[in-house]
Design an enzyme around this catalytic site. Structure first.
Site, PDB file in Angstrom:
ATOM      1  CD  GLU A 199     -58.386-116.237 -13.523  1.00 42.56           C
ATOM      2  OE1 GLU A 199     -58.232-115.733 -14.639  1.00 42.56           O
ATOM      3  OE2 GLU A 199     -57.526-116.984 -12.997  1.00 42.56           O
ATOM      4  CD  GLU A 275     -56.396-111.341 -14.625  1.00 47.97           C
ATOM      5  OE1 GLU A 275     -55.833-112.200 -15.346  1.00 47.97           O
ATOM      6  OE2 GLU A 275     -56.517-111.464 -13.389  1.00 47.97           O
TER       7      GLU A 275
END
Length: 634
Positions: A199, A275
């Protein structure tokens, strides 16, 4: 190894009913197919148009996250077999640098940190592996998995090409990748893809950083497909050349927005939700987060209908054993609870949920063959209430500890000259000095400091309360501040600012205090070895806090999993046979601590509780966890 590949069922190929291809897809035993090409691996996992290809066959990733460091090693097989039986074919896991290199150059891949054993067990069970080695992993773990000793450098810029950071990453990757490289698909192992950092688009401090991490992986022999992973806040800035972008999300609305964006920037490529959040983590003082199982099923179905592969984060969350939990600090500082149950597909103790049964039915319906049988649940037990009959106050315990650090000024945890120059990572630190007057005490305390005049508690300093009144005293008096690292922030822009303890000077009536004695209370196994049997005494009618309490849990038969309920206790930490189970705190939402039966012995088990303020009469045990009031996630 039973190789698991997946020829996609007809619903994802949009084949017309009655066609030859449709009938073949319906009959094909794609779930347990072992084609000859797997014996001569060459291409590995590839992004080929809109599909993943493994060698020459279309491949769908049906993944689930389990973190080996959050699950007792004795239970890894149980959790992975349950994953296989749910119809998944790929395990994903993070790799926590802070746990693997607790001191510079000193690596630990033993016991619960045996990454290679975990990956090889997945292979044995028939699961592919996507590895997420960081170096930053977020993961609701202290400092996002970065070692706290990096913060000894006052100019440290984490997650950038700052020399002090890249030099440490290079040495860590030298060691880690020597273990990982042989486990790759092209070397005969189960690792089919590796994630580049984590991320980074939502952090995005240094445009040279992600290319550096990519090169660091490739230079050390990583040859499998590389991925990035970003949420809606970072996807636009997280895409990089030569690396397949994947997305993190929870709602169908986000799915449409993010997949449209991916199509615009990387054209026709395989779609992957790295995710899909099956629940969410909890913070102390907040609600227990819940995501309805029907909502999960609908979103998973929508993701696959959109032609996307998927990874369930988390399939099984496990536990933030010890002090490893992270924290968030946007408006307010909020530390994560010990349980990493996450309202995941399996519970913290590995039990089945409504999500599991619905997802198993769903994946089973598209597999074309029966799924493996579900493993039996591990038995649970509620042991008889336990009295802790022996006691050692913190003030009496100080004489048995290592010599304190003497310093003219306060020193933060990370910069204490201990642990071979690596400072203190976790736990508590006690600061002592002498004062001769009353007044207003002020300073920066990270994260929570209990203030004592001699042995009397007068209150706390923390993020909200930065001043406290010292009552009128006569003569010279000992001032003590017991500071707890409640968890370093694991996500956000302020990870460089995560030093713990007393930060800078502490002032009495605006004058800086001097001449400190500083005790490191890291509460490692070696810490308690100093408290031999003769050091403990029976609990007095009015104990002095903080204090350690000692008892014995006797188990006559084989030990089973249980949950400890510390009703009447306020805040502290529990240790069983030297294992740190984690923190408890009566503000909730977590009301029980998971105690794995694998960590208990038949016979005598030592129980030590460190309690800050108030002890209950007994410790109770229950077969089920108590997680407090629920809050449904949007």
């Amino acid at each position: 190894m039973l190789f698991l590949t997946q020829i996609p069922p007809s619903r994802y190929l949009h084949l017309k009913p009655g066609s030859c291809d449709h009938n073949v897809a319906q009959r094909l035993d794609w779930y347990n197919l072992v084609p000859a090409w797997l014996r001569h691996r060459q291409s590995g996992l590839q992004a080929n148009g809109q599909h993943f290809m493994l060698e020459d066959s279309t491949f769908w990733i049906f993944g689930g996250s389990v973190h080996y460091f959050r699950v007792p090693k004795e239970y890894w097989r149980d959790r992975l077999l349950k994953m296989k039986a749910c119809g998944l074919n790929t395990l994903t896991t993070y790799v926590p640098w802070n746990l693997h290199e607790p001191e510079r150059g000193k690596f630990d891949f033993s016991g619960n940190l045996d990454l290679e054993a975990f990956v090889l067990m997945a292979e044995e069970i028939g699961l592919w592996v996507i590895l997420r080695p960081g170096p930053y992993i977020c993961s609701e773990i202290d400092l996002g998995g970065l070692p706290s000793w990096l913060l000894q450098d006052s100019g440290m810029r984490l997650r950038t090409t700052y020399k002090g950071f890249t030099e440490a990453v290079d040495l860590y990757f030298d060691h880690l990748m020597s273990r990982v490289v042989p486990l790759q698909y092209k070397h005969g192992g189960p690792i089919i893809a590796v994630q580049v950092e984590n991320e980074y688009g939502s952090y995005n401090r240094d445009p040279a950083y992600m290319p550096y991490i990519k090169k660091a992986l490739e230079d050390r022999g990583i040859v499998e497909l590389l991925l990035t992973s970003d949420n809606k806040d970072g996807l636009q800035k997280g895409v990089m050349d030569g690396v397949l972008a994947t997305i993190n999300l929870q709602s169908q609305h986000e799915l449409q927005l993010l997949t449209n964006f991916l199509l615009s920037v990387q054209r026709v490529q395989p779609k992957m939700v790295m995710e899909y959040w099956t629940g969410w983590f909890d913070s102390w003082g907040g609600p227990h987060n819940i995501l309805d199982s029907s909502e999960v099923l609908k979103t998973v179905s929508a993701i696959l209908d959109a032609g996307s592969s998927i990874n369930l984060y988390m399939f099984h969350g496990g536990t933030n054993f010890g002090f490893i939990n992270g924290a968030m600090h946007f408006h307010d500082y909020k530390s994560d609870v010990t349980s990493y149950d996450y309202d995941a597909v399996l519970t913290e103790a590995g039990d089945y949920t409504a999500k599991y049964f619905k997802l198993r039915s769903f994946f089973g319906s598209i597999s074309g063959v029966p799924l493996p049988p579900q493993p039996d649940l591990l038995p649970k037990i509620a042991y008889e209430p336990l009295s802790l009959n022996f006691y050692l106050s913190l003030w009496d315990a100080l004489q048995y500890m290592e010599e304190p650090v003497n310093s003219e000024k306060p020193v933060n945890m990370e910069n204490l000259p201990i642990n071979n120059g690596n400072g203190q990572s976790f736990g508590y630190t006690l600061y002592e000095t002498t004062i001769a007057s009353s007044g207003v005490l002020s300073g920066l305390v990270r994260d929570r400091g209990q203030v004592f005049v001699n042995t009397v508690s007068i209150g706390f300093l923390d993020y909200e309360k930065k001043k406290i009144v010292i009552p009128l005293i006569q003569g010279y008096t000992r001032l003590r501040i017991l500071v707890e690292n409640r968890g370093r922030v694991n996500y956000g822009d302020n990870i460089d600012d995560q030093r713990k303890g007393l930060i800078g000077n502490i002032y009495l009536n605006d004058s800086p205090l001097k001449k400190f004695r500083i005790y490191s209370l890291d509460m490692k196994k070696s810490f308690f070895q100093r408290f031999s049997v003769d050091k403990w005494s029976p609990i007095p009618a009015v104990p002095t806090f903080p204090a350690f309490f000692l008892g014995v849990l006797s188990i006559s038969l084989s030990p089973f999993d249980t949950f400890m309920k510390l009703e009447g206790w306020e805040k502290g930490v529990v240790f069983i046979n030297g294992q740190n189970l984690g923190r408890y705190w009566n503000i909730g939402p977590q009301e029980t601590l998971y105690l794995p039966g694998a960590w208990l012995d038949q016979g005598i088990n030592q129980v030590i509780v460190f309690e800050e303020k108030m002890a209950g009469p007994v410790i109770q045990f229950t077969e089920t966890p108590h997680l407090g009031r629920n809050q449904y996630l949007d």
